[in-house]
Design an enzyme around this catalytic site. Structure first.
Site, mmCIF file in Angstrom:
data_model
loop_
_atom_site.group_PDB
_atom_site.id
_atom_site.type_symbol
_atom_site.label_atom_id
_atom_site.label_comp_id
_atom_site.label_asym_id
_atom_site.label_seq_id
_atom_site.Cartn_x
_atom_site.Cartn_y
_atom_site.Cartn_z
ATOM 1 N N GLN A 92 0.869 -1.186 0.000
ATOM 2 C CA GLN A 92 0.000 0.000 0.000
ATOM 3 C C GLN A 92 0.899 1.228 0.000
ATOM 4 O O GLN A 92 1.571 1.515 0.988
ATOM 5 C CB GLN A 92 -0.911 -0.004 1.246
ATOM 6 C CG GLN A 92 -1.877 1.158 1.288
ATOM 7 C CD GLN A 92 -2.813 1.121 2.500
ATOM 8 O OE1 GLN A 92 -2.622 0.334 3.429
ATOM 9 N NE2 GLN A 92 -3.800 1.989 2.487
ATOM 10 N N VAL A 94 -0.080 4.463 -0.596
ATOM 11 C CA VAL A 94 -0.738 5.642 -0.004
ATOM 12 C C VAL A 94 -1.552 5.146 1.200
ATOM 13 O O VAL A 94 -2.504 4.366 1.027
ATOM 14 C CB VAL A 94 -1.669 6.348 -1.010
ATOM 15 C CG1 VAL A 94 -2.336 7.563 -0.361
ATOM 16 C CG2 VAL A 94 -0.894 6.772 -2.258
ATOM 17 N N HIS A 98 -8.006 2.909 -0.177
ATOM 18 C CA HIS A 98 -8.491 3.124 -1.548
ATOM 19 C C HIS A 98 -8.805 1.780 -2.182
ATOM 20 O O HIS A 98 -8.049 0.825 -2.019
ATOM 21 C CB HIS A 98 -7.486 3.903 -2.401
ATOM 22 C CG HIS A 98 -6.077 3.421 -2.272
ATOM 23 N ND1 HIS A 98 -5.268 3.732 -1.205
ATOM 24 C CD2 HIS A 98 -5.329 2.635 -3.087
ATOM 25 C CE1 HIS A 98 -4.093 3.177 -1.358
ATOM 26 N NE2 HIS A 98 -4.092 2.492 -2.489
ATOM 27 N N HIS A 100 -9.107 -0.093 -5.637
ATOM 28 C CA HIS A 100 -8.801 -0.028 -7.069
ATOM 29 C C HIS A 100 -9.989 -0.617 -7.829
ATOM 30 O O HIS A 100 -10.487 -1.691 -7.495
ATOM 31 C CB HIS A 100 -7.566 -0.873 -7.389
ATOM 32 C CG HIS A 100 -6.290 -0.347 -6.806
ATOM 33 N ND1 HIS A 100 -5.433 0.473 -7.501
ATOM 34 C CD2 HIS A 100 -5.721 -0.525 -5.593
ATOM 35 C CE1 HIS A 100 -4.388 0.769 -6.742
ATOM 36 N NE2 HIS A 100 -4.534 0.171 -5.580
HETATM 37 P P1 DGP Z 1 -1.476 1.281 -3.843
HETATM 38 O O1 DGP Z 1 -0.160 0.860 -4.415
HETATM 39 O O2 DGP Z 1 -2.464 0.157 -3.740
HETATM 40 O O3 DGP Z 1 -1.341 2.024 -2.516
HETATM 41 O O4 DGP Z 1 -2.094 2.301 -4.903
HETATM 42 C C1 DGP Z 1 -1.937 3.680 -4.823
HETATM 43 C C2 DGP Z 1 -2.326 4.240 -6.158
HETATM 44 O O5 DGP Z 1 -2.527 5.633 -6.007
HETATM 45 C C3 DGP Z 1 -1.279 4.068 -7.243
HETATM 46 O O6 DGP Z 1 -1.818 3.248 -8.267
HETATM 47 C C4 DGP Z 1 -1.011 5.463 -7.771
HETATM 48 C C5 DGP Z 1 -2.126 6.279 -7.179
HETATM 49 N N1 DGP Z 1 -1.746 7.622 -6.774
HETATM 50 C C6 DGP Z 1 -0.754 7.961 -5.904
HETATM 51 N N2 DGP Z 1 -0.703 9.300 -5.738
HETATM 52 C C7 DGP Z 1 -1.703 9.818 -6.512
HETATM 53 C C8 DGP Z 1 -2.150 11.134 -6.754
HETATM 54 O O7 DGP Z 1 -1.639 12.128 -6.252
HETATM 55 N N3 DGP Z 1 -3.188 11.278 -7.618
HETATM 56 C C9 DGP Z 1 -3.795 10.212 -8.212
HETATM 57 N N4 DGP Z 1 -4.799 10.444 -9.047
HETATM 58 N N5 DGP Z 1 -3.406 8.932 -8.013
HETATM 59 C C10 DGP Z 1 -2.368 8.740 -7.164
#
Ligand code: DGP
Length: 143
Positions: A92, A94, A98, A100
């Site tokens: 993860q 972030v 979330h 997907h």
């Molecule tokens: P995970 O690896 O499961 O934590 O997925 C995090 C996702 O968040 C990754 O696919 C990229 C996306 N992401 C990270 N930062 C941002 C952002 O600032 N804006 C958007 N739209 N997506 C983001």
């Protein structure tokens, strides 16, 4: 809200994102690094990190929003199916929950989710594994 969290910033409009859905409790926006075009993230506005912390009172509304956005991605992208995935702590990137929502098509080449697969060597191993989780379910429900 966590002032440092990028998804909190998107939820309250301090960071731009391609928002596709919003209500009082959640926001959905395009993942900026999509596996496929239309790859969307649905987040709760409240800053929680994992499914394990999800407040009970929002679960039904949040899941209905997941259903709505998954249907919208499927129809909007004209794809054959949807893959929903949540990383909790491991993998993860972030630390704001979330989900997907990925458009899927037969033969699209996606291989690395839920792979490689193994098996239980014996039935006893499967029984003992299920029992560990069953006991935890009981303990958690009794708290
Ligand atoms: P995970 O690896 O499961 O934590 O997925 C995090 C996702 O968040 C990754 O696919 C990229 C996306 N992401 C990270 N930062 C941002 C952002 O600032 N804006 C958007 N739209 N997506 C983001």
């Amino acid at each position: 809200m966590n002032p440092e969290c990028i998804f909190c910033k998107i939820a309250d409009g301090r960071e731009p994102a391609h928002i596709v859905f919003e209500d009082e409790i959640s926001v959905a926006f395009l993942d900026m690094r999509p596996v496929y075009h239309g790859h969307t993230l649905l987040i709760p506005k409240q800053h929680i990190s994992t499914v394990m912390e999800f407040p009970g009172e929002f679960i039904e509304r949040f899941f209905l929003n997941l259903k709505l956005v998954s249907r919208a991605v499927e129809e909007g992208m004209g794809c054959q199916g949807i893959f929903n995935a949540i990383n909790n702590r491991i993998s993860q990137s972030v630390p704001h929950l979330h989900i997907h929502i990925l458009p899927r098509n037969k033969g699209d080449g996606m291989r690395h989710f839920l792979w490689p697969r193994g098996c239980y060597d014996t039935i006893d191993e499967a029984i003992a594994t299920a029992e560990k989780i069953r006991l935890s379910v009981r303990r958690i429900r009794e708290r």
